[in-house]
Design a protein around this motif. Structure first.
Motif, PDB file in Angstrom:
ATOM      1  N   GLU A   1       0.863  -1.177   0.000  1.00 51.23           N
ATOM      2  CA  GLU A   1       0.000   0.000   0.000  1.00 51.23           C
ATOM      3  C   GLU A   1       0.902   1.230   0.000  1.00 51.23           C
ATOM      4  N   ARG A   2       0.665   2.139  -0.932  1.00 53.46           N
ATOM      5  CA  ARG A   2       1.443   3.374  -0.991  1.00 53.46           C
ATOM      6  C   ARG A   2       0.505   4.552  -0.760  1.00 53.46           C
ATOM      7  N   ALA A   3       0.933   5.456   0.099  1.00 55.33           N
ATOM      8  CA  ALA A   3       0.149   6.655   0.368  1.00 55.33           C
ATOM      9  C   ALA A   3       1.032   7.872   0.150  1.00 55.33           C
ATOM     10  N   ALA A   4       0.655   8.707  -0.809  1.00 57.73           N
ATOM     11  CA  ALA A   4       1.380   9.947  -1.057  1.00 57.73           C
ATOM     12  C   ALA A   4       0.732  11.050  -0.232  1.00 57.73           C
ATOM     13  N   ILE A   5       1.483  11.573   0.724  1.00 52.23           N
ATOM     14  CA  ILE A   5       0.984  12.617   1.621  1.00 52.23           C
ATOM     15  C   ILE A   5       1.648  13.922   1.207  1.00 52.23           C
ATOM     16  N   THR A   6       0.879  14.852   0.671  1.00 48.71           N
ATOM     17  CA  THR A   6       1.461  16.060   0.092  1.00 48.71           C
ATOM     18  C   THR A   6       0.690  17.310   0.496  1.00 48.71           C
ATOM     19  N   THR A   7       1.360  18.435   0.337  1.00 48.49           N
ATOM     20  CA  THR A   7       0.735  19.742   0.486  1.00 48.49           C
ATOM     21  C   THR A   7       1.454  20.709  -0.447  1.00 48.49           C
ATOM     22  N   ILE A   8       0.746  21.709  -0.949  1.00 46.79           N
ATOM     23  CA  ILE A   8       1.324  22.668  -1.899  1.00 46.79           C
ATOM     24  C   ILE A   8       1.185  24.075  -1.325  1.00 46.79           C
ATOM     25  N   ALA A   9       2.315  24.759  -1.184  1.00 48.03           N
ATOM     26  CA  ALA A   9       2.297  26.109  -0.617  1.00 48.03           C
ATOM     27  C   ALA A   9       3.499  26.899  -1.110  1.00 48.03           C
ATOM     28  N   GLY A  10       3.419  28.201  -0.971  1.00 50.94           N
ATOM     29  CA  GLY A  10       4.520  29.091  -1.325  1.00 50.94           C
ATOM     30  C   GLY A  10       4.471  30.333  -0.462  1.00 50.94           C
ATOM     31  N   PHE A  11       5.451  31.213  -0.647  1.00 42.76           N
ATOM     32  CA  PHE A  11       5.549  32.406   0.193  1.00 42.76           C
ATOM     33  C   PHE A  11       5.901  33.618  -0.659  1.00 42.76           C
ATOM     34  N   ALA A  12       5.447  34.770  -0.205  1.00 42.85           N
ATOM     35  CA  ALA A  12       5.735  36.022  -0.904  1.00 42.85           C
ATOM     36  C   ALA A  12       5.949  37.122   0.122  1.00 42.85           C
ATOM     37  N   LYS A  13       6.791  38.077  -0.245  1.00 46.49           N
ATOM     38  CA  LYS A  13       7.021  39.223   0.627  1.00 46.49           C
ATOM     39  C   LYS A  13       5.902  40.248   0.438  1.00 46.49           C
ATOM     40  N   ILE A  14       5.439  40.802   1.541  1.00 50.00           N
ATOM     41  CA  ILE A  14       4.420  41.852   1.480  1.00 50.00           C
ATOM     42  C   ILE A  14       5.107  43.217   1.444  1.00 50.00           C
ATOM     43  N   PHE A  15       5.850  43.531   2.498  1.00 51.85           N
ATOM     44  CA  PHE A  15       6.675  44.740   2.540  1.00 51.85           C
ATOM     45  C   PHE A  15       8.129  44.293   2.668  1.00 51.85           C
ATOM     46  N   PRO A  16       8.894  44.349   1.595  1.00 56.72           N
ATOM     47  CA  PRO A  16      10.280  43.855   1.631  1.00 56.72           C
ATOM     48  C   PRO A  16      11.138  44.506   2.709  1.00 56.72           C
ATOM     49  N   ASP A  17      10.886  45.777   3.024  1.00 57.16           N
ATOM     50  CA  ASP A  17      11.705  46.472   4.019  1.00 57.16           C
ATOM     51  C   ASP A  17      11.367  46.074   5.450  1.00 57.16           C
ATOM     52  N   ALA A  18      10.348  45.218   5.627  1.00 54.58           N
ATOM     53  CA  ALA A  18       9.962  44.798   6.975  1.00 54.58           C
ATOM     54  C   ALA A  18      10.812  43.641   7.478  1.00 54.58           C
ATOM     55  N   SER A  19      11.824  43.250   6.716  1.00 48.65           N
ATOM     56  CA  SER A  19      12.763  42.217   7.166  1.00 48.65           C
ATOM     57  C   SER A  19      14.171  42.627   6.762  1.00 48.65           C
ATOM     58  N   LYS A  20      15.102  42.439   7.679  1.00 44.57           N
ATOM     59  CA  LYS A  20      16.511  42.756   7.442  1.00 44.57           C
ATOM     60  C   LYS A  20      17.359  41.620   7.990  1.00 44.57           C
ATOM     61  N   ALA A  21      18.596  41.552   7.515  1.00 40.78           N
ATOM     62  CA  ALA A  21      19.518  40.521   7.989  1.00 40.78           C
ATOM     63  C   ALA A  21      20.750  41.172   8.596  1.00 40.78           C
ATOM     64  N   LEU A  22      21.331  40.467   9.541  1.00 41.20           N
ATOM     65  CA  LEU A  22      22.574  40.892  10.174  1.00 41.20           C
ATOM     66  C   LEU A  22      23.580  39.782   9.940  1.00 41.20           C
ATOM     67  N   GLY A  23      24.700  40.100   9.305  1.00 41.78           N
ATOM     68  CA  GLY A  23      25.642  39.037   8.981  1.00 41.78           C
ATOM     69  C   GLY A  23      27.038  39.544   8.725  1.00 41.78           C
ATOM     70  N   CYS A  24      27.941  38.578   8.539  1.00 39.63           N
ATOM     71  CA  CYS A  24      29.343  38.908   8.289  1.00 39.63           C
ATOM     72  C   CYS A  24      29.527  39.388   6.850  1.00 39.63           C
TER      73      CYS A  24
END
Length: 333
Positions: free
Chosen positions: A310-333
């Motif tokens: 018995e094979r059961a394929a368990i899946t979900t389909i989703a994606g992501f998008a930025k609403i306000f790009p300036d509402a996230s920043k990164a801190l890095g080297c």
């Protein structure tokens, strides 16, 4: 219609509505107020009808689902619910997603607005003057949707005598894997953008090691947005905890009592290896990210007769998008 008179069949899955929604339409839960069945949904009443115990020390074996043709139709929904439980238990997305949009189809363009500094100031409008405008438009490129899931393969002989609650643990773990991968997809969009030329802006760390001043720079860079969520890999999380500003006795007491880390910045901390080892992401959870869901947890079955699998394929389909790009920043080297 009484719940014990409903004819169950696999065709109930072949509609735009979920199996549970179809059952609820045939057997509304509101009809059971003040009865011993109050508190159960339509699916729970069907489990009661066929005396299938899915949890606890006295849970039935999986073969109980297949004792009749009608009770076998419940197995698909049981699997989907167990996987959803695993997703919910391991799901970090509610801590970084501002809104969720459900769509029918695979093509979706989100909206965006990039206000200028003048737009953000909301100046006084004199009598008779033109009211300043903020432009909201659709993005140029479609949101990338990802199909995530697992193929569960097992012989009926291997699982039919297993307790349902034990099998549920396996299904929940599959759900946890899906949740972890979706969180990784969300972080990837925060860092690299959603395909509309909006990668994250990275603020360089001022020295070879992380300082409290660097975190304050991250707070200032997000202005006028609020830094209420920080996503950091384990390596960076350790560096932050070593800072003197975080070595507050009250912080230690709160962490031991609640498991949640309090700190001078007042943001929610999320530890995840989805972020690069030398990067920290700061965001305003209220307006940074949109989640697009094209398909909730879906369970498709296929029986291989020659191998009795018995094979059961368990899946979900989703994606992501930025609403306000300036509402996230990164801190890095």
């Amino acid at each position: 219609m009484a719940f014990d008179n409903i004819k169950l069949e696999k065709g109930m899955y072949a509609t735009e509505k979920s199996f549970s929604q179809v059952l609820e339409e045939l057997d509304p839960s509101e009809n059971y107020r003040g009865t011993p069945f109050e508190g159960l949904d339509a699916f729970g009443r069907q489990l009661k009808r066929f005396d299938i115990k899915v949890s606890g020390p006295n849970s039935d074996c999986i073969q109980k689902f297949f004792s009749t043709t009608q009770s076998a139709a419940l197995f698909h929904e049981y699997v989907a619910r167990a996987v959803r439980q695993g997703i919910e238990q391991a799901n970090l997305l509610p801590q970084i997603v501002a809104t969720t949009t459900r769509i029918k189809g695979m093509d979706y363009r989100t909206i965006t607005s990039v206000p200028s500094e003048e737009d953000k100031s909301l100046k006084v409008v004199e009598e008779g003057a033109t009211i300043p405008q903020t432009e909201v438009k659709t993005q140029e490129n479609l949101v990338k949707l990802h199909k995530r899931g697992r193929m569960l393969v097992a012989s009926y002989e291997a699982i039919k005598f297993q307790r349902i609650d034990l099998f549920t643990v396996t299904l929940r773990q599959i759900g946890a894997y899906i949740a972890q991968q979706q969180f990784k997809d969300a972080v990837d969009v925060l860092i690299n953008g959603d395909g509309n030329d909006n990668p994250i802006e990275t603020i360089p760390i001022g020295s070879t090691s992380l300082r409290y001043e660097d975190l304050l720079s991250l707070v200032n860079a997000l202005d006028p947005y609020e830094l209420n969520t920080i996503i950091a890999p384990p390596e960076m999380m350790v560096e932050m905890l070593k800072l003197e500003e975080f070595k507050n006795p009250q912080t230690g007491i709160n962490f031991q009592g609640t498991g949640k880390m309090g700190h001078p910045l007042g943001a929610n901390f999320i530890k995840s290896r989805a972020v690069d080892p030398d990067l920290i992401i700061g965001l305003d959870k209220r307006c940074s990210l949109e989640m697009i869901v094209a398909s909730d947890v879906t369970v498709d079955y296929d029986k291989l007769i020659d191998r009795q699998l018995e094979r059961a394929a368990i899946t979900t389909i989703a994606g992501f998008a930025k609403i306000f790009p300036d509402a996230s920043k990164a801190l890095g080297c």
